[in-house]
Each structure stands twice: as C-alpha cells, then as structure tokens.
Design an enzyme around this catalytic site. Structure first.
Site, PDB file in Angstrom:
ATOM      1  N   ASP A  29      -1.674   5.170   8.889  1.00  0.00           N
ATOM      2  CA  ASP A  29      -1.297   3.849   9.392  1.00  0.00           C
ATOM      3  C   ASP A  29      -0.363   4.022  10.592  1.00  0.00           C
ATOM      4  O   ASP A  29       0.683   4.655  10.464  1.00  0.00           O
ATOM      5  CB  ASP A  29      -0.593   3.069   8.282  1.00  0.00           C
ATOM      6  CG  ASP A  29      -0.299   1.622   8.677  1.00  0.00           C
ATOM      7  OD1 ASP A  29      -0.397   1.299   9.877  1.00  0.00           O
ATOM      8  OD2 ASP A  29       0.024   0.830   7.781  1.00  0.00           O
ATOM      9  N   LYS A  38       0.822  -1.216   0.000  1.00  0.00           N
ATOM     10  CA  LYS A  38       0.000   0.000   0.000  1.00  0.00           C
ATOM     11  C   LYS A  38       0.853   1.261   0.000  1.00  0.00           C
ATOM     12  O   LYS A  38       0.592   2.197  -0.764  1.00  0.00           O
ATOM     13  CB  LYS A  38      -0.922   0.030   1.225  1.00  0.00           C
ATOM     14  CG  LYS A  38      -1.955  -1.055   1.276  1.00  0.00           C
ATOM     15  CD  LYS A  38      -2.902  -0.867   2.450  1.00  0.00           C
ATOM     16  CE  LYS A  38      -2.175  -0.817   3.776  1.00  0.00           C
ATOM     17  NZ  LYS A  38      -1.473  -2.076   4.098  1.00  0.00           N
ATOM     18  N   CYS A  89       8.975 -21.174  -8.189  1.00  0.00           N
ATOM     19  CA  CYS A  89       8.527 -20.043  -9.008  1.00  0.00           C
ATOM     20  C   CYS A  89       7.380 -20.464  -9.919  1.00  0.00           C
ATOM     21  O   CYS A  89       6.382 -19.750 -10.067  1.00  0.00           O
ATOM     22  CB  CYS A  89       9.682 -19.498  -9.842  1.00  0.00           C
ATOM     23  SG  CYS A  89      11.064 -18.860  -8.867  1.00  0.00           S
ATOM     24  N   GLU A 126      -3.353 -13.790  -4.089  1.00  0.00           N
ATOM     25  CA  GLU A 126      -3.522 -14.892  -3.153  1.00  0.00           C
ATOM     26  C   GLU A 126      -4.945 -14.856  -2.611  1.00  0.00           C
ATOM     27  O   GLU A 126      -5.598 -13.809  -2.633  1.00  0.00           O
ATOM     28  CB  GLU A 126      -2.524 -14.793  -1.990  1.00  0.00           C
ATOM     29  CG  GLU A 126      -1.074 -14.968  -2.397  1.00  0.00           C
ATOM     30  CD  GLU A 126      -0.122 -14.895  -1.209  1.00  0.00           C
ATOM     31  OE1 GLU A 126      -0.618 -14.765  -0.065  1.00  0.00           O
ATOM     32  OE2 GLU A 126       1.095 -14.955  -1.424  1.00  0.00           O
ATOM     33  N   CYS A 168      13.117 -23.135 -11.737  1.00  0.00           N
ATOM     34  CA  CYS A 168      12.699 -22.979 -10.336  1.00  0.00           C
ATOM     35  C   CYS A 168      11.281 -23.532 -10.149  1.00  0.00           C
ATOM     36  O   CYS A 168      10.312 -22.946 -10.651  1.00  0.00           O
ATOM     37  CB  CYS A 168      12.758 -21.506  -9.938  1.00  0.00           C
ATOM     38  SG  CYS A 168      12.086 -21.155  -8.301  1.00  0.00           S
ATOM     39  N   ASN A 191      -0.001  -6.482  -6.815  1.00  0.00           N
ATOM     40  CA  ASN A 191       1.448  -6.404  -6.630  1.00  0.00           C
ATOM     41  C   ASN A 191       2.112  -7.780  -6.558  1.00  0.00           C
ATOM     42  O   ASN A 191       1.443  -8.804  -6.395  1.00  0.00           O
ATOM     43  CB  ASN A 191       1.770  -5.640  -5.342  1.00  0.00           C
ATOM     44  CG  ASN A 191       1.894  -4.142  -5.578  1.00  0.00           C
ATOM     45  OD1 ASN A 191       2.299  -3.704  -6.654  1.00  0.00           O
ATOM     46  ND2 ASN A 191       1.554  -3.356  -4.572  1.00  0.00           N
ATOM     47  N   THR A 205       4.036   1.730  -0.857  1.00  0.00           N
ATOM     48  CA  THR A 205       4.767   1.894  -2.116  1.00  0.00           C
ATOM     49  C   THR A 205       3.844   2.422  -3.202  1.00  0.00           C
ATOM     50  O   THR A 205       4.208   3.326  -3.965  1.00  0.00           O
ATOM     51  CB  THR A 205       5.381   0.548  -2.558  1.00  0.00           C
ATOM     52  OG1 THR A 205       6.257   0.074  -1.541  1.00  0.00           O
ATOM     53  CG2 THR A 205       6.155   0.713  -3.851  1.00  0.00           C
TER      54      THR A 205
END
Length: 343
Positions: A63, A39, A287, A246, A284, A273, A41
């Site tokens: 925050d 957030k 990954c 996620e 990987c 993000n 950034t």
C-alpha cells in the site's frame, strides 16, 4: 453468526482465523478490503499469530500509504527487517507504483545475472513497456518477488492497497506473462534489425546483447508462471477480506470476492471490524442506531457467506498501535470477542 463462542456445529464454520494457523501448507496470505476498514491492523495481527506457529514470517506492505511503520512504531523500508520483540517476524514496505523506471535503469548496471537484470532496453523498449496496461504493477510486483525469493520465509503476509489497486495487483502474473511473450514475439520478428540498430548505436548498456536479455526475460516469465500457479493453489494461497458492517464496504467485499473467484484465488475468511456492542441500558441514540444498521449488514454477511469463517471484531476505544495493543487485537482473531451484552 454468534461471536460469543466457537461453534461446534459441523455445518457452521468457526468465527476465527484459527484455520489459517492450522493450514501449514499456506505460503501466501493476502489481506485486503476498502480503505479505512482496518486492513493493516488485521494483517499485522495475523502475522503476529502466525509467528507463534511458523518458523519465519514476512509481512509486506504494498500500500503506497504504508502504515506498518506506524502500527509497530518502527521504521521499515524496501529491505526486510526484524520487528522489535520478535525473532521470526520481519516486515518490509514496497511502493508498487513508479518502480519500472528504476528497474529499467538499473538492469545490468552492476553486471549481476539476477532475473530482473538486463532491462536496459533503450527508449524504444521503454515506450513499448509503458504501452502495456498494468505493466507498472506487474514489474513492481516482480521486484517484490525477486526480493522475497532471495530470502527464506515459511509464510508471507501481504498488507495490500485498497480494493481496486489490489485487484489489478493480483492480475500481474497474467499481464507480465503476456507482456514478455509479446516482447519475445517482437524480438523474433525484428531481432536482426534491432541488433543492427543497437550495434550502430554502440550496443546495450553493460555490453549485453539482445539474446542475453531475452534469455533473462524468459527466465523471469517462468518464475512468474510458477508464482501464478502457487497463487491459484488453495493449499498455498488465500485472501482474507476485511470490511465494516456498512453498505459500501459490504459491496466492495462482494465485488472483491467475485473477482478473486474469477482469478481462481481462494478466499474463505472475512474479518468484520469496528462493531458496536452497546450496554443493555446505554442511552446513546447514535450508538443504538448504528448498532441497528450494523446488525442488518451482519445478517446479510451471514446469509451471503455461510461457507466463510466470519470474524467479528469490536470497535475499540483506542487506536491499535504498538506491539502490546496489536498482540491484544490479534488474540481476538483466534479467540472470539465476547461482549458483555449482545442484543
């Protein structure tokens, strides 16, 4: 939604935040989401982009974990301060918890007539105030607005606390209006008795009387009502949701959007993000597995929010700290990231 180019199809919204830069009527922009999704950034980067097209921009952190100072490598506090390297971008950090005591203690102490003055109401009124759910956020936000109103900024960006606190935070106009209306009602019923009691105990601090306090409270209520009206005006206010691909983050985002809709607060931009874009021959396994999971939730985001501007941001190899890295990150908010390989 592909992030490799700006899509020209009228039925698909651009995967950028350019629309926020183009909407010149915007005055309040909130940036929020689950903790740890980027957030701060995003809000810093958006403020940087806005500073290129607006006369004056203020970035406020509500925050308690204040990260603006860390992001820019510069100390900020309760007073707005220009960010190094910019002549029209300022920042400030205000803790929305625990300021009600200071507000009540300082009210009227210096004899000024500002809208927050005159709150030296004694123990009885303090007990009443603390009994109102959400009044701490409400009073604290009112303090933020008092400081903001005394300055002149064309657009204000809020780097908010994690989702739950932010949703309570945005209810403050309604909570405060109800609280002030209740106090006004009580004063009408018990005003004479209160005046007698206060008179016997030497009156209120600063020589104020109850009528003056009620007048200031009514003035504050009117100010809050005006801000509440602006928050519900899509031409003046919007909320940018920040998440990662996620389950829990997407769940929080959906809950937040539903809540914002119930508050009549506009939201039409989502920043996703920390996306992985592994190379074609990348060996990987972790990954690849994570990318597969992210693609699943990206598809859900595409289906759920087809009428949103969805910005896809890559997972970077370094922390985004300092002006140079924030500038680079901010460019990707308006010029979509183009991965070397995308499956």
């Amino acid at each position: 939604m592909s992030s490799t180019a700006i899509i020209g199809d009228d039925d698909v919204l651009e995967p950028t935040l350019q629309c926020l830069l183009d909407q010149k009527t915007l005055r309040w922009i909130f940036v929020g989401g689950k903790g740890g999704v980027g957030k701060t950034t995003t809000s810093c980067s958006l403020a940087i982009q806005l500073s290129k097209v607006r006369k004056s921009v203020l970035l406020i952190s509500t925050d308690p974990a204040h990260n603006l100072s860390d992001a820019f490598g510069q100390k900020f506090g309760k007073e707005a301060r220009l960010i190094d390297g910019y002549d029209n971008l300022s920042a400030m950090e205000i803790d929305p918890n625990g300021s009600i005591q200071d507000l009540m203690a300082s009210g009227g102490a210096d004899g000024n007539d500002d809208a927050m003055g005159g709150f030296g109401l004694g123990g009885m009124m303090q007990d009443l105030a603390f009994s109102i759910p959400g009044v701490d956020e409400a009073m604290s936000f009112a303090e933020v607005l008092k400081q903001v109103k005394s300055l002149s900024y064309e657009v204000i960006v809020f780097d908010t606390a994690p989702t739950g606190h932010t949703l309570r935070f945005l209810q403050f106009p309604t909570v405060l209006e109800k609280a002030l209306s209740k106090l006004s009602q009580l004063s009408g019923q018990f005003g004479p008795m209160l005046n007698s009691v206060l008179g016997a105990r030497g009156g209120l601090p600063g020589g104020q009387n109850l009528d003056d306090i009620l007048s200031k409270m009514e003035s504050l209520r009117e100010t809050i009502a005006e801000v509440n009206s602006q928050f519900k005006d899509a031409d003046m206010t919007t909320f940018v949701c920040v998440c990662i691909a996620e389950f829990l983050s997407l769940y929080e985002t959906e809950r937040m959007i539903q809540e914002l809709t119930s508050y009549h607060i506009d939201t039409h931009c989502i920043v996703v993000n920390q996306l992985l874009f592994p190379g074609k021959d990348n060996a990987c396994q972790q990954c690849g597995a994570r990318r597969k999971m992210q693609k699943k939730y990206l598809n859900e985001i595409k289906d759920l929010y087809e009428d949103f501007n969805v910005v896809r941001m890559p997972l970077l190899v370094e922390e985004v700290r300092g002006r140079e890295k924030l500038e680079s990150f901010s460019d990707m908010l308006v010029h979509p990231f183009q991965p070397a390989h995308e499956d």
